[in-house]
Scaffold this active site. Structure first.
Site, PDB file in Angstrom:
ATOM      1  N   VAL A  60       0.811  -1.233   0.000  1.00 51.64           N
ATOM      2  CA  VAL A  60       0.000   0.000   0.000  1.00 51.64           C
ATOM      3  C   VAL A  60       0.840   1.276   0.000  1.00 51.64           C
ATOM      4  CG1 VAL A  60      -2.055  -1.028   1.061  1.00 51.64           C
ATOM      5  CG2 VAL A  60      -0.286   0.001   2.525  1.00 51.64           C
ATOM      6  N   ASN A  86      -6.727  -0.494   5.964  1.00 49.38           N
ATOM      7  CA  ASN A  86      -6.435  -1.146   7.253  1.00 49.38           C
ATOM      8  C   ASN A  86      -4.954  -1.488   7.432  1.00 49.38           C
ATOM      9  OD1 ASN A  86      -7.014  -3.176   9.586  1.00 49.38           O
ATOM     10  ND2 ASN A  86      -6.112  -4.434   7.974  1.00 49.38           N
ATOM     11  N   TYR A 154       4.609   5.369  15.342  1.00 50.37           N
ATOM     12  CA  TYR A 154       3.270   4.767  15.187  1.00 50.37           C
ATOM     13  C   TYR A 154       2.191   5.768  15.617  1.00 50.37           C
ATOM     14  CZ  TYR A 154      -0.493   1.290  15.609  1.00 50.37           C
ATOM     15  OH  TYR A 154      -1.675   0.589  15.475  1.00 50.37           O
ATOM     16  N   LYS A 158      -0.760   7.446  13.262  1.00 51.95           N
ATOM     17  CA  LYS A 158      -2.196   7.273  13.532  1.00 51.95           C
ATOM     18  C   LYS A 158      -2.861   8.626  13.793  1.00 51.95           C
ATOM     19  CE  LYS A 158      -2.383   2.853  12.890  1.00 51.95           C
ATOM     20  NZ  LYS A 158      -3.222   2.234  11.852  1.00 51.95           N
TER      21      LYS A 158
HETATM   22  N1  LIG Z   1      -4.031  -5.054  17.019  1.00 53.11           N
HETATM   23  C1  LIG Z   1      -4.183  -3.932  17.690  1.00 53.11           C
HETATM   24  O1  LIG Z   1      -4.128  -3.900  18.930  1.00 53.11           O
HETATM   25  C2  LIG Z   1      -4.461  -2.645  16.946  1.00 53.11           C
HETATM   26  C3  LIG Z   1      -4.926  -1.534  17.686  1.00 53.11           C
HETATM   27  C4  LIG Z   1      -5.184  -0.338  17.006  1.00 53.11           C
HETATM   28  C5  LIG Z   1      -5.007  -0.270  15.639  1.00 53.11           C
HETATM   29  N2  LIG Z   1      -4.555  -1.364  14.950  1.00 53.11           N
HETATM   30  C6  LIG Z   1      -4.392  -1.220  13.512  1.00 53.11           C
HETATM   31  O2  LIG Z   1      -5.145  -2.215  12.853  1.00 53.11           O
HETATM   32  C7  LIG Z   1      -4.593  -2.431  11.547  1.00 53.11           C
HETATM   33  C8  LIG Z   1      -4.452  -3.929  11.313  1.00 53.11           C
HETATM   34  O3  LIG Z   1      -3.466  -4.422  12.219  1.00 53.11           O
HETATM   35  P1  LIG Z   1      -3.569  -5.874  12.891  1.00 53.11           P
HETATM   36  O4  LIG Z   1      -3.644  -5.671  14.347  1.00 53.11           O
HETATM   37  O5  LIG Z   1      -4.587  -6.684  12.217  1.00 53.11           O
HETATM   38  O6  LIG Z   1      -2.094  -6.409  12.585  1.00 53.11           O
HETATM   39  P2  LIG Z   1      -1.579  -7.621  11.663  1.00 53.11           P
HETATM   40  O7  LIG Z   1      -0.100  -7.512  11.723  1.00 53.11           O
HETATM   41  O8  LIG Z   1      -2.237  -8.890  12.068  1.00 53.11           O
HETATM   42  O9  LIG Z   1      -2.120  -7.254  10.208  1.00 53.11           O
HETATM   43  C9  LIG Z   1      -1.547  -6.272   9.404  1.00 53.11           C
HETATM   44  C10 LIG Z   1      -1.619  -6.746   7.958  1.00 53.11           C
HETATM   45  O10 LIG Z   1      -1.107  -5.687   7.129  1.00 53.11           O
HETATM   46  C11 LIG Z   1      -0.248  -6.281   6.159  1.00 53.11           C
HETATM   47  N3  LIG Z   1       0.712  -5.295   5.682  1.00 53.11           N
HETATM   48  C12 LIG Z   1       1.810  -4.814   6.310  1.00 53.11           C
HETATM   49  N4  LIG Z   1       2.457  -3.947   5.523  1.00 53.11           N
HETATM   50  C13 LIG Z   1       1.746  -3.868   4.365  1.00 53.11           C
HETATM   51  C14 LIG Z   1       1.920  -3.141   3.167  1.00 53.11           C
HETATM   52  N5  LIG Z   1       2.971  -2.327   2.985  1.00 53.11           N
HETATM   53  N6  LIG Z   1       0.989  -3.284   2.187  1.00 53.11           N
HETATM   54  C15 LIG Z   1      -0.071  -4.130   2.352  1.00 53.11           C
HETATM   55  N7  LIG Z   1      -0.268  -4.849   3.465  1.00 53.11           N
HETATM   56  C16 LIG Z   1       0.630  -4.726   4.462  1.00 53.11           C
HETATM   57  C17 LIG Z   1       0.412  -7.451   6.883  1.00 53.11           C
HETATM   58  O11 LIG Z   1       0.978  -8.388   5.986  1.00 53.11           O
HETATM   59  C18 LIG Z   1      -0.756  -7.993   7.690  1.00 53.11           C
HETATM   60  O12 LIG Z   1      -1.488  -8.949   6.956  1.00 53.11           O
HETATM   61  C19 LIG Z   1      -3.274  -1.657  11.518  1.00 53.11           C
HETATM   62  O13 LIG Z   1      -3.474  -0.427  10.848  1.00 53.11           O
HETATM   63  C20 LIG Z   1      -2.991  -1.413  12.984  1.00 53.11           C
HETATM   64  O14 LIG Z   1      -2.192  -0.280  13.184  1.00 53.11           O
HETATM   65  C21 LIG Z   1      -4.286  -2.548  15.568  1.00 53.11           C
END
Ligand SMILES: NC(=O)c1ccc[n+]([C@@H]2O[C@H](COP(=O)([O-])OP(=O)(O)OC[C@H]3O[C@@H](n4cnc5c(N)ncnc54)[C@H](O)[C@@H]3O)[C@@H](O)[C@H]2O)c1
Length: 261
Positions: A60, A86, A154, A158
């Site tokens: 992305v 996402n 990070y 955000k």
């Molecule tokens: N898990 C939490 O506690 C939490 C809390 C707040 C926000 N988030 C946000 O939720 C979103 C999803 O995170 P998650 O927790 O599912 O983590 P995760 O690591 O399980 O999933 C992230 C996904 O993004 C993909 N990814 C990474 N870099 C990429 C790129 N350059 N292009 C395309 N895909 C890419 C990864 O391969 C993975 O499949 C993120 O934006 C994260 O910041 C997560």
């Protein structure tokens, strides 16, 4: 049935959103850089009831890759109704020793990736004069510093996404396009265990589950499907008058002060 596009769809919250869209019978386009996990999620999405599932390798942060992915989706799937920006990464480094390349990578994936995905989505809907709903994924760290620290890149990415969502909602509204953010609290996904495996991962999960009991008002981390339900509501017609908003889905984390005075 319309198409839902999810970036970072191979695992965690993105996978949960893709499965939720599948259960609602949507066509689902899944964008990610992890080819193996992507193939697994694409099969699971079909098994969950998706009208079709289109996995696409797409970084992305890469402008051409995002444009090419949206071109392919436009050619191969029915009209896009919802897009979820996402994909995200976290690098945890204390400010005094934080590396410039870590900062740049986090900004490229989280902030530029959200911009590129959103631009492609809004342009798609503007060109076709069709309504759409875009959801970006923010974080509590857009609003507060994490007590554990080491979160400047990070948190800044955000915070940028949250500001972007408000500004983008104004640009997109004349086309009938809504732009909102979801704010997931601590959610049990790989991002919390980066670089850990086996015993170390299990120990870290147990540690986080104990912290959650004390620190999160609802006493536990979220499951990806709980965040997905919030996102799917923002994608649906049930939120037709909601734009420029944040839907906080954090078990009460942001509502709570650590101080008792
Ligand atoms: N898990 C939490 O506690 C939490 C809390 C707040 C926000 N988030 C946000 O939720 C979103 C999803 O995170 P998650 O927790 O599912 O983590 P995760 O690591 O399980 O999933 C992230 C996904 O993004 C993909 N990814 C990474 N870099 C990429 C790129 N350059 N292009 C395309 N895909 C890419 C990864 O391969 C993975 O499949 C993120 O934006 C994260 O910041 C997560």
């Amino acid at each position: 049935m319309s198409t839902v596009v999810v970036t970072g769809a191979a695992s965690g919250i993105g996978r949960g959103i893709a499965l939720g869209a599948a259960k609602r019978g949507k066509h689902v386009a899944l964008l990610d850089i992890d080819e193996r996990a992507l193939a697994g999620t694409a099969s699971a999405v079909l098994a969950a009831g998706a009208a079709s599932s289109l996995p696409l390798m797409c970084d992305v942060s890469d402008e051409r890759a995002v444009e090419a992915a949206f071109g392919e989706i436009a050619d191969r799937l029915p009209a896009i109704g919802g897009v979820v920006a996402n994909a995200g990464i976290e690098v945890s480094e204390p400010l005094a020793s934080a590396r410039v390349d870590s900062w740049d990578r986090v900004m490229a994936v989280n902030l530029r990736g959200t911009f590129l995905t959103s631009r492609a989505a809004v342009d798609y809907w503007r060109e076709r004069k069709s309504e759409g709903s875009l959801v970006c994924v923010s974080s509590p760290s857009a609003f507060v510093g994490f007590a554990g620290g080491a979160n400047t890149a990070y948190g800044a990415s955000k915070g940028g996404i949250s500001a972007f969502v408000r500004a983008a909602a104004l640009d997109a509204a004349p086309y009938g396009v809504r732009v909102n953010a979801v704010v997931p609290g601590a959610t049990d996904t790989d991002i919390l265990y980066f670089g850990l495996a086996g015993e170390a991962l299990l120990a870290r999960r147990a540690e986080l589950e104990e912290s959650a009991k004390v620190q999160i008002p609802l006493g536990r981390m979220a499951r990806p499907e709980e965040i997905a339900d919030a996102v799917l509501w923002l994608l649906s017609g049930e939120s037709a008058y909601v734009t420029g908003s944040h839907l906080v889905c954090d078990g009460g984390l942001l509502a709570k002060s650590a101080n008792s005075f």
